[in-house]
Enzyme design. Structure first.
Site, PDB file in Angstrom:
ATOM      1  N   ASP A 170       0.821  -0.946  -0.214  1.00  0.00           N
ATOM      2  CA  ASP A 170       0.091   0.189   0.018  1.00  0.00           C
ATOM      3  C   ASP A 170       0.934   1.387  -0.140  1.00  0.00           C
ATOM      4  O   ASP A 170       1.593   1.698   0.995  1.00  0.00           O
ATOM      5  CB  ASP A 170      -1.522  -0.051   1.892  1.00  0.00           C
ATOM      6  CG  ASP A 170      -1.651   0.809   1.114  1.00  0.00           C
ATOM      7  OD1 ASP A 170      -1.543   1.848   0.639  1.00  0.00           O
ATOM      8  OD2 ASP A 170      -2.864   0.724   1.610  1.00  0.00           O
ATOM      9  N   ARG A 172      -0.173   4.302  -0.920  1.00  0.00           N
ATOM     10  CA  ARG A 172      -1.152   5.724  -0.697  1.00  0.00           C
ATOM     11  C   ARG A 172      -0.459   6.405  -0.148  1.00  0.00           C
ATOM     12  O   ARG A 172      -0.199   6.540   1.263  1.00  0.00           O
ATOM     13  CB  ARG A 172      -2.710   5.136  -0.639  1.00  0.00           C
ATOM     14  CG  ARG A 172      -3.449   4.647  -1.656  1.00  0.00           C
ATOM     15  CD  ARG A 172      -4.675   3.805  -1.513  1.00  0.00           C
ATOM     16  NE  ARG A 172      -4.312   3.266  -0.074  1.00  0.00           N
ATOM     17  CZ  ARG A 172      -5.594   2.193   0.696  1.00  0.00           C
ATOM     18  NH1 ARG A 172      -6.928   2.655  -0.405  1.00  0.00           N
ATOM     19  NH2 ARG A 172      -5.623   1.162   0.922  1.00  0.00           N
TER      20      ARG A 172
END
Length: 249
Positions: A170, A172
């Site tokens: 991830d 983000r």
């Protein structure tokens, strides 16, 4: 040259503030009537653009025609009710999902979460949905997500597919959304999420997050493994009934 009258009309609707070493230009609010289950709910829509330099509003407007912004993604936020002053407000940090949000793909629960969080915010009376355009595939982009889907069809789960392509699970980043949130509201918010990483990102930035509301649903044979992987490998906070098998297609 853009007509000076046009610049005078638009300039008051542009806010400028820093995000790290760059600058965010937030334009809005724009009245946006939205169809939610056959009922029209009116949100206020904003979009933002990031730049590595500070510009006056006039210079920014003049630059748009040559900026080729259609070649890049811009994020936005839907605001409902008196978001700035309401005592309690719900927010959703929603990562763009081209396949789920637009095509209605059943491989994930993203489209369901998008619509359901808008309904929750409208029912609550005040809130904001941040639509984060650089978060496709947990930050790997749409083309790479297509590659990851091919690997998933060969048996890899969503985490391993990203890892095998050289990405982290991830990647983000919420810094820009947090900067926009600060510009729109200074009092506590409640976050709609199953993901503790989103909660931690806001808390580590010093935001006052008063709580968390879970958002599970739209479980089917098509996304069963995807949802289980969210819990078992990505650390999402499961509800008791989400771990039970569902037979719906």
């Amino acid at each position: 040259m853009i007509n000076s009258h046009i610049i005078k009309l638009l300039a008051p609707k542009i806010q400028t503030f820093p995000s790290g070493k760059e600058f965010i230009y937030l334009v809005g609010p724009i009245k946006l009537p939205v169809n939610l289950d056959g009922e029209t709910q009116t949100f206020q829509w904003y979009s933002w653009l990031k730049s590595d330099r500070a510009m006056e509003s006039g210079e920014l407007i003049e630059s748009l025609a040559s900026a080729e912004l259609a070649e890049r993604q811009q994020s936005s936020v839907l605001v409902y009710g008196d978001f700035a002053e309401a005592q309690e407000a719900l927010i959703r940090m929603h990562s763009i999902c081209h396949t789920g949000d637009i095509f209605g793909s059943k491989r994930c629960d993203c489209g369901f979460q998008l619509e359901q969080s808008m309904k929750m915010i409208a029912a609550h009376g005040a809130g904001a949905l941040f639509y984060l355009a650089n978060h496709e595939g947990r930050g790997i982009g749409l083309f790479s997500k297509a590659m990851a889907y091919l690997l998933q069809e060969e048996g890899l789960d969503t985490v391993d597919a990203n890892l095998q392509l050289g990405f982290t699970d991830d990647s983000r980043n919420y810094d820009d959304a947090i900067a926009v949130l600060r510009a729109l509201r200074s009092t506590p918010v409640t976050l709609i999420t199953n993901n503790p990483r989103k909660l931690a990102a806001l808390q580590e930035a010093g935001l006052n997050v008063g709580g968390r509301v879970p958002l599970w649903g739209d479980r089917s044979a098509f996304n069963e493994k995807y949802l289980q992987t969210k819990v078992s490998r990505s650390g999402h906070l499961a509800e008791v009934d989400t771990l039970l098998p569902h037979a719906q297609a």
